[in-house]
Every structure is written in C-alpha cells, then in structure tokens.
Design a protein around this motif. Structure first.
Motif, PDB file in Angstrom:
ATOM      1  N   LEU A  57       8.011  -1.993 -24.053  1.00 38.04           N
ATOM      2  CA  LEU A  57       8.776  -1.582 -25.212  1.00 38.04           C
ATOM      3  C   LEU A  57       9.729  -2.708 -25.824  1.00 38.04           C
ATOM      4  O   LEU A  57       9.686  -2.816 -27.077  1.00 38.04           O
ATOM      5  N   VAL A  58      10.333  -3.549 -24.942  1.00 37.31           N
ATOM      6  CA  VAL A  58      11.181  -4.693 -25.217  1.00 37.31           C
ATOM      7  C   VAL A  58       9.973  -5.701 -25.957  1.00 37.31           C
ATOM      8  O   VAL A  58      10.363  -6.191 -26.877  1.00 37.31           O
ATOM      9  N   TYR A  59       8.941  -5.742 -25.339  1.00 32.16           N
ATOM     10  CA  TYR A  59       7.867  -6.945 -26.056  1.00 32.16           C
ATOM     11  C   TYR A  59       7.352  -6.285 -27.408  1.00 32.16           C
ATOM     12  O   TYR A  59       7.339  -7.060 -28.358  1.00 32.16           O
ATOM     13  N   SER A  60       7.211  -5.271 -27.438  1.00 29.50           N
ATOM     14  CA  SER A  60       7.154  -4.557 -28.900  1.00 29.50           C
ATOM     15  C   SER A  60       8.119  -4.600 -29.882  1.00 29.50           C
ATOM     16  O   SER A  60       7.917  -4.745 -31.144  1.00 29.50           O
ATOM     17  N   ALA A  61       9.407  -4.366 -29.329  1.00 31.85           N
ATOM     18  CA  ALA A  61      10.735  -4.560 -30.206  1.00 31.85           C
ATOM     19  C   ALA A  61      10.822  -5.877 -30.801  1.00 31.85           C
ATOM     20  O   ALA A  61      11.025  -6.167 -31.917  1.00 31.85           O
ATOM     21  N   ALA A  62      10.238  -7.113 -29.720  1.00 30.98           N
ATOM     22  CA  ALA A  62      10.576  -8.287 -30.411  1.00 30.98           C
ATOM     23  C   ALA A  62       9.387  -8.515 -31.130  1.00 30.98           C
ATOM     24  O   ALA A  62       9.643  -9.482 -32.137  1.00 30.98           O
ATOM     25  N   ALA A  63       8.143  -8.132 -31.256  1.00 36.62           N
ATOM     26  CA  ALA A  63       7.131  -8.358 -32.000  1.00 36.62           C
ATOM     27  C   ALA A  63       7.465  -7.787 -33.472  1.00 36.62           C
ATOM     28  O   ALA A  63       7.184  -8.365 -34.364  1.00 36.62           O
ATOM     29  N   ASN A  64       8.216  -6.459 -33.462  1.00 32.22           N
ATOM     30  CA  ASN A  64       8.570  -5.805 -34.627  1.00 32.22           C
ATOM     31  C   ASN A  64       9.817  -6.640 -35.436  1.00 32.22           C
ATOM     32  O   ASN A  64       9.573  -7.059 -36.681  1.00 32.22           O
ATOM     33  N   ALA A  65      10.497  -7.236 -34.593  1.00 31.68           N
ATOM     34  CA  ALA A  65      11.419  -8.170 -35.055  1.00 31.68           C
ATOM     35  C   ALA A  65      10.819  -9.404 -35.881  1.00 31.68           C
ATOM     36  O   ALA A  65      11.369  -9.893 -36.850  1.00 31.68           O
ATOM     37  N   SER A  66       9.988 -10.174 -35.290  1.00 37.45           N
ATOM     38  CA  SER A  66       9.525 -11.166 -35.520  1.00 37.45           C
ATOM     39  C   SER A  66       8.522 -11.164 -36.671  1.00 37.45           C
ATOM     40  O   SER A  66       8.386 -11.990 -37.693  1.00 37.45           O
ATOM     41  N   HIS A  67       7.801 -10.057 -36.779  1.00 38.48           N
ATOM     42  CA  HIS A  67       6.655  -9.689 -37.707  1.00 38.48           C
ATOM     43  C   HIS A  67       7.289  -9.114 -39.030  1.00 38.48           C
ATOM     44  O   HIS A  67       7.267  -9.354 -40.017  1.00 38.48           O
ATOM     45  N   ASN A  68       8.045  -8.057 -38.724  1.00 39.90           N
ATOM     46  CA  ASN A  68       8.707  -7.296 -39.965  1.00 39.90           C
ATOM     47  C   ASN A  68       9.941  -8.002 -40.549  1.00 39.90           C
ATOM     48  O   ASN A  68      10.056  -8.043 -41.745  1.00 39.90           O
ATOM     49  N   MET A  69      10.734  -8.476 -39.656  1.00 37.39           N
ATOM     50  CA  MET A  69      11.980  -9.104 -40.234  1.00 37.39           C
ATOM     51  C   MET A  69      12.028 -10.591 -40.312  1.00 37.39           C
ATOM     52  O   MET A  69      12.781 -11.136 -40.794  1.00 37.39           O
ATOM     53  N   GLY A  70      11.155 -11.229 -39.488  1.00 37.47           N
ATOM     54  CA  GLY A  70      11.048 -12.854 -39.383  1.00 37.47           C
ATOM     55  C   GLY A  70      12.233 -13.249 -38.690  1.00 37.47           C
ATOM     56  O   GLY A  70      12.574 -14.574 -38.820  1.00 37.47           O
ATOM     57  N   PHE A  71      12.621 -12.581 -37.545  1.00 33.15           N
ATOM     58  CA  PHE A  71      13.593 -13.076 -36.739  1.00 33.15           C
ATOM     59  C   PHE A  71      13.024 -14.193 -35.814  1.00 33.15           C
ATOM     60  O   PHE A  71      11.767 -13.952 -35.409  1.00 33.15           O
TER      61      PHE A  71
END
Length: 163
Positions: A57-71
């Motif tokens: 879940l933590v890995y998925s949330a970080a992937a969401n952050a980098s892909h969707n928001m560009g963080f």
C-alpha cells in the motif's frame, strides 16, 4: 457535500485485507509520521505478517503520488495511516458427534495518506508553524499525574482482607 482534499496529499486504500485490525495497527503505529524511504526499510525488516500488505500500500501510494501528481518520492511523508475493521468471514468447522464450531476470519481496511513536504516553505507558512508549536505546548498535552505512589490492592482494605 464532499470534503475538499488538500493539495499535496495522495492516498492508497486497501480493502478486505485478511487479518485482524489489531495486528495491522501494531505495524501502522510504527510507520506513522515517517518518511517514505525510511518506511520501506522498516517494513522490510519487521517480522510481522501484516508488513507485506502495508508495504504494498505504501508503495502504491508513492506510485500514485509520482504518476498522478508528479511528486518526488524522496520528499514524501506518511501523514495519516489508519486501520478500520472490515467484514468478518464466518464459517463452520465440523467436529465430533455432529457438532460444529464457528470460525471467524476478520478483515480490515487500511488507508495510507502520503504528503509532499517540498510544497511547504517555512517562510510562507510561518504563522501556521507557530500555531502548531503552541498547540504542542498546551497544558493538556502534559502529563497530569506525576506522583509515583504504590497501591497494593491486596492490603488496601478491599475485598481480600475479609476472612
């Protein structure tokens, strides 16, 4: 009316994970408030079964952050992590003499919220920073009871003194 999601927060939600919420909370309490990279190291080294789904879940949330928001993943911090109880799977196990015993398999829902710390500049949010410090210094956060008196429940004139 829907709550407005603050900018800079990304989450991942895992539902119906097959473990009790109490066991998942034991791991979640260790990673709350830590950075993303430190969390991954902690979860890889902890010996609990709950670590693997939380790691995903933590890995998925970080992937969401980098892909969707560009963080940037190096500046992510776990701001919220919560575990709620899910539905309980109920089965019956056949036993001797035609009896049956119930078996309960608890499930839980885990929500990990990551926040980007590079968005916060101390000069822009100086008054918010001071308010947070004042909240931490309030008297209600301090320990109320400082006395270390020893209470012996067996010799205190209670139920056990009567013969």
């Amino acid at each position: 009316m829907r709550k407005k999601k603050p900018y800079g927060e990304v989450y991942a939600l895992g539902q119906h994970i097959s473990m009790s919420a109490h066991k998942a909370r034991r791991v979640i309490d260790q990673i709350r408030g830590r950075s993303y990279e430190e969390t991954l190291m902690i979860l890889e080294l902890m010996p609990y079964r709950a670590c693997y789904p939380i790691f995903k879940l933590v890995y998925s949330a970080a992937a969401n952050a980098s892909h969707n928001m560009g963080f940037n993943q190096a500046s992510l911090v776990i701001s919220k992590a919560e575990v709620n109880e899910g539905t309980t799977l109920k089965k019956l196990k056949p036993r001797a003499r035609g009896r049956s015993y119930p078996i309960r398999r608890p499930t839980c829902h885990i929500r990990i919220v990551l926040q980007d710390t590079s968005l916060y500049d101390l000069y822009e949010y100086e008054d918010l920073y001071e308010e947070e410090i004042l909240c931490l210094k309030k008297a209600e956060w301090k320990k109320k009871y400082n006395d270390m008196t020893y209470h012996n429940m067996y010799n205190s004139g209670g139920l056990w003194d009567k013969k």
